[in-house]
Design a protein around this motif. Structure first.
Motif, PDB file in Angstrom:
ATOM      1  N   ASP A 100      -9.104   6.781   7.026  1.00  0.00           N
ATOM      2  CA  ASP A 100      -7.674   6.512   6.979  1.00  0.00           C
ATOM      3  C   ASP A 100      -7.269   6.116   5.568  1.00  0.00           C
ATOM      4  O   ASP A 100      -8.107   5.811   4.713  1.00  0.00           O
ATOM      5  CB  ASP A 100      -7.307   5.383   7.947  1.00  0.00           C
ATOM      6  N   ASP A 101      -5.974   6.088   5.353  1.00  0.00           N
ATOM      7  CA  ASP A 101      -5.450   5.620   4.073  1.00  0.00           C
ATOM      8  C   ASP A 101      -5.969   4.205   3.803  1.00  0.00           C
ATOM      9  O   ASP A 101      -5.913   3.342   4.686  1.00  0.00           O
ATOM     10  CB  ASP A 101      -3.917   5.626   4.135  1.00  0.00           C
ATOM     11  N   PRO A 102      -6.505   3.919   2.612  1.00  0.00           N
ATOM     12  CA  PRO A 102      -7.069   2.598   2.325  1.00  0.00           C
ATOM     13  C   PRO A 102      -6.055   1.465   2.481  1.00  0.00           C
ATOM     14  O   PRO A 102      -6.410   0.363   2.911  1.00  0.00           O
ATOM     15  CB  PRO A 102      -7.553   2.715   0.879  1.00  0.00           C
ATOM     16  N   LEU A 103      -4.808   1.742   2.135  1.00  0.00           N
ATOM     17  CA  LEU A 103      -3.781   0.707   2.304  1.00  0.00           C
ATOM     18  C   LEU A 103      -3.618   0.357   3.777  1.00  0.00           C
ATOM     19  O   LEU A 103      -3.413  -0.802   4.134  1.00  0.00           O
ATOM     20  CB  LEU A 103      -2.450   1.180   1.721  1.00  0.00           C
ATOM     21  N   SER A 104      -3.727   1.362   4.647  1.00  0.00           N
ATOM     22  CA  SER A 104      -3.619   1.112   6.086  1.00  0.00           C
ATOM     23  C   SER A 104      -4.797   0.272   6.573  1.00  0.00           C
ATOM     24  O   SER A 104      -4.637  -0.629   7.399  1.00  0.00           O
ATOM     25  CB  SER A 104      -3.575   2.432   6.857  1.00  0.00           C
ATOM     26  N   ASN A 105      -5.999   0.567   6.074  1.00  0.00           N
ATOM     27  CA  ASN A 105      -7.176  -0.206   6.463  1.00  0.00           C
ATOM     28  C   ASN A 105      -7.049  -1.665   6.049  1.00  0.00           C
ATOM     29  O   ASN A 105      -7.379  -2.575   6.812  1.00  0.00           O
ATOM     30  CB  ASN A 105      -8.439   0.403   5.831  1.00  0.00           C
ATOM     31  N   ILE A 106      -6.561  -1.878   4.840  1.00  0.00           N
ATOM     32  CA  ILE A 106      -6.413  -3.251   4.339  1.00  0.00           C
ATOM     33  C   ILE A 106      -5.300  -3.975   5.084  1.00  0.00           C
ATOM     34  O   ILE A 106      -5.447  -5.137   5.467  1.00  0.00           O
ATOM     35  CB  ILE A 106      -6.143  -3.232   2.821  1.00  0.00           C
ATOM     36  N   GLN A 161     -12.486   5.615  -1.303  1.00  0.00           N
ATOM     37  CA  GLN A 161     -11.048   5.360  -1.183  1.00  0.00           C
ATOM     38  C   GLN A 161     -10.566   4.425  -2.297  1.00  0.00           C
ATOM     39  O   GLN A 161      -9.397   4.476  -2.685  1.00  0.00           O
ATOM     40  CB  GLN A 161     -10.733   4.747   0.180  1.00  0.00           C
ATOM     41  N   LEU A 162     -11.468   3.573  -2.764  1.00  0.00           N
ATOM     42  CA  LEU A 162     -11.180   2.708  -3.905  1.00  0.00           C
ATOM     43  C   LEU A 162     -12.160   3.020  -5.029  1.00  0.00           C
ATOM     44  O   LEU A 162     -13.298   3.419  -4.774  1.00  0.00           O
ATOM     45  CB  LEU A 162     -11.306   1.227  -3.517  1.00  0.00           C
ATOM     46  N   GLN A 206       4.002  -5.367  -1.420  1.00  0.00           N
ATOM     47  CA  GLN A 206       3.094  -5.713  -2.509  1.00  0.00           C
ATOM     48  C   GLN A 206       1.802  -4.889  -2.577  1.00  0.00           C
ATOM     49  O   GLN A 206       1.270  -4.672  -3.663  1.00  0.00           O
ATOM     50  CB  GLN A 206       2.720  -7.203  -2.407  1.00  0.00           C
ATOM     51  N   LEU A 207       1.275  -4.458  -1.425  1.00  0.00           N
ATOM     52  CA  LEU A 207      -0.015  -3.772  -1.462  1.00  0.00           C
ATOM     53  C   LEU A 207      -0.007  -2.499  -2.317  1.00  0.00           C
ATOM     54  O   LEU A 207      -0.952  -2.264  -3.080  1.00  0.00           O
ATOM     55  CB  LEU A 207      -0.491  -3.444  -0.047  1.00  0.00           C
ATOM     56  N   PRO A 208       1.024  -1.635  -2.212  1.00  0.00           N
ATOM     57  CA  PRO A 208       0.993  -0.404  -3.014  1.00  0.00           C
ATOM     58  C   PRO A 208       0.863  -0.666  -4.510  1.00  0.00           C
ATOM     59  O   PRO A 208       0.072   0.000  -5.193  1.00  0.00           O
ATOM     60  CB  PRO A 208       2.323   0.272  -2.664  1.00  0.00           C
ATOM     61  N   SER A 209       1.633  -1.625  -5.027  1.00  0.00           N
ATOM     62  CA  SER A 209       1.560  -1.893  -6.465  1.00  0.00           C
ATOM     63  C   SER A 209       0.297  -2.664  -6.829  1.00  0.00           C
ATOM     64  O   SER A 209      -0.281  -2.459  -7.903  1.00  0.00           O
ATOM     65  CB  SER A 209       2.800  -2.681  -6.915  1.00  0.00           C
ATOM     66  N   LEU A 210      -0.142  -3.534  -5.930  1.00  0.00           N
ATOM     67  CA  LEU A 210      -1.329  -4.346  -6.202  1.00  0.00           C
ATOM     68  C   LEU A 210      -2.597  -3.498  -6.242  1.00  0.00           C
ATOM     69  O   LEU A 210      -3.467  -3.690  -7.099  1.00  0.00           O
ATOM     70  CB  LEU A 210      -1.461  -5.434  -5.134  1.00  0.00           C
ATOM     71  N   LEU A 211      -2.691  -2.541  -5.324  1.00  0.00           N
ATOM     72  CA  LEU A 211      -3.899  -1.739  -5.211  1.00  0.00           C
ATOM     73  C   LEU A 211      -3.781  -0.366  -5.864  1.00  0.00           C
ATOM     74  O   LEU A 211      -4.776   0.347  -5.999  1.00  0.00           O
ATOM     75  CB  LEU A 211      -4.270  -1.563  -3.739  1.00  0.00           C
ATOM     76  N   VAL A 216      -8.299   5.874  -5.226  1.00  0.00           N
ATOM     77  CA  VAL A 216      -8.853   7.159  -5.656  1.00  0.00           C
ATOM     78  C   VAL A 216      -7.869   8.254  -5.284  1.00  0.00           C
ATOM     79  O   VAL A 216      -7.504   8.410  -4.110  1.00  0.00           O
ATOM     80  CB  VAL A 216     -10.211   7.418  -4.980  1.00  0.00           C
ATOM     81  N   LYS A 217      -7.410   8.980  -6.267  1.00  0.00           N
ATOM     82  CA  LYS A 217      -6.427  10.048  -6.034  1.00  0.00           C
ATOM     83  C   LYS A 217      -7.164  11.286  -5.512  1.00  0.00           C
ATOM     84  O   LYS A 217      -8.179  11.701  -6.060  1.00  0.00           O
ATOM     85  CB  LYS A 217      -5.658  10.379  -7.306  1.00  0.00           C
TER      86      LYS A 217
END
Length: 218
Positions: A100-106, A161-162, A206-211, A216-217
Motif C-alpha cells: 500500500d501507499d507508505p503514507l497510508s501505512n503510517i 517505499q521509503l 503534515q504527513l505528505p510534507s514531512l515524509l 521512493v518515487k
C-alpha cells in the motif's frame, strides 16, 4: 521380550512422562502470568494505575506474593507488559505490511495507536498520564513505542517505499511526540477535542510534507 528391550520401554515411558510434566509446568506458568496481567487490568480499570499494589494484585488473583516475583520484578513491569499487550495487534501488523501507499501505512498505525488510547476512555487516559509521568517505567514505555514505530519505518524501507537514507529514529521520535501531545491535550480538553480525529487531521495536513523527501518515487 529381552531385558534390554524392557529397559528401553521403561526409559521411553519415563521420557514421555518427563516431557508431559514439563509441558504442564509451562502451561501452568503461562496461565499464572496471564491471570496476574488480567487481574491487574481489572484493578486498574476500577482503581487507577496509581492506586494498585502488588499486594492487591496477588490477593485479587489468589496467587502467592512470592509467585508474583517469579514473573515480574515490580508492579511497573507488569503494567508495562499489559501496555505492550494492548498495542500488540498494531505492532504485530508491522510484519504483515503490503505494498500500500507508505503514507497510508503510517497513518493507519498512528490512527490505530490513538484509537487504543481513546477506547480506554478519558478517565483512564488521565490516570495513565499521571502515572507514566511520575513512574520509573516512563522511559521504558517511551522507548518501546519509539522502537515499535522504527520497525514500521524499517519495514517500509525494506518494501522500497521509503528511501534507505530515511532518518528512522528522528521520524519515530517526532511522530510519537505528536501522539503523546495529542493524548495530553485530550486529557486537558476532552470536551472539545477528539483524539482520533485530531490524528487523522495531522496525517492529512503534515504527513505528505514531512515524509515527502523520503518517499521512493515509482
Amino acid at each position: 521380550m529381552t531385558i534390554s528391550h524392557c529397559f528401553f520401554e521403561l526409559n521411553y515411558c519415563i521420557l514421555i512422562f518427563e516431557v508431559s510434566e514439563v509441558g504442564k509446568r509451562e502451561d501452568n506458568a503461562i496461565a499464572t502470568r496471564k491471570k496476574l496481567i488480567s487481574t491487574a487490568n481489572q484493578l486498574i480499570v476500577q482503581h487507577g494505575y496509581e492506586n494498585i499494589s502488588v499486594d492487591a494484585i496477588v490477593k485479587a488473583s489468589g496467587i502467592a506474593k512470592g509467585t508474583f516475583y517469579n514473573y515480574f520484578d515490580r508492579k511497573e513491569d507488569l503494567i508495562f507488559e499489559l501496555s505492550k499487550q494492548r498495542f500488540a495487534p498494531i505492532t504485530d501488523r508491522t510484519t504483515k505490511l503490503t505494498n500500500d501507499d507508505p503514507l497510508s501505512n503510517i497513518q493507519r498505525y498512528l490512527v490505530d495507536f490513538m484509537t487504543v488510547i481513546a477506547d480506554s476512555k478519558i478517565g483512564l487516559a488521565r490516570q495513565w498520564v499521571r502515572y507514566i509521568s511520575a513512574s520509573s517505567a516512563n522511559n521504558a514505555k517511551w522507548q518501546f513505542d519509539v522502537q515499535s514505530f522504527e520497525r514500521l519505518l524499517m519495514k517500509l524501507i525494506d518494501l522500497n517505499q521509503l528511501k534507505i537514507a530515511t532518518p528512522v529514529h528522528q521520524l519515530a521520535q517526532l511522530l510519537l511526540t505528536q501522539l503523546y501531545g495529542v493524548i495530553l491535550t485530550w486529557c486537558i480538553t476532552s470536551e472539545t477535542l477528539d483524539p482520533v480525529a485530531t490524528v487523522k487531521r495531522f496525517c492529512a495536513l503534515q504527513l505528505p510534507s514531512l515524509l515527502g523527501p523520503y518517499l521512493v518515487k515509482k
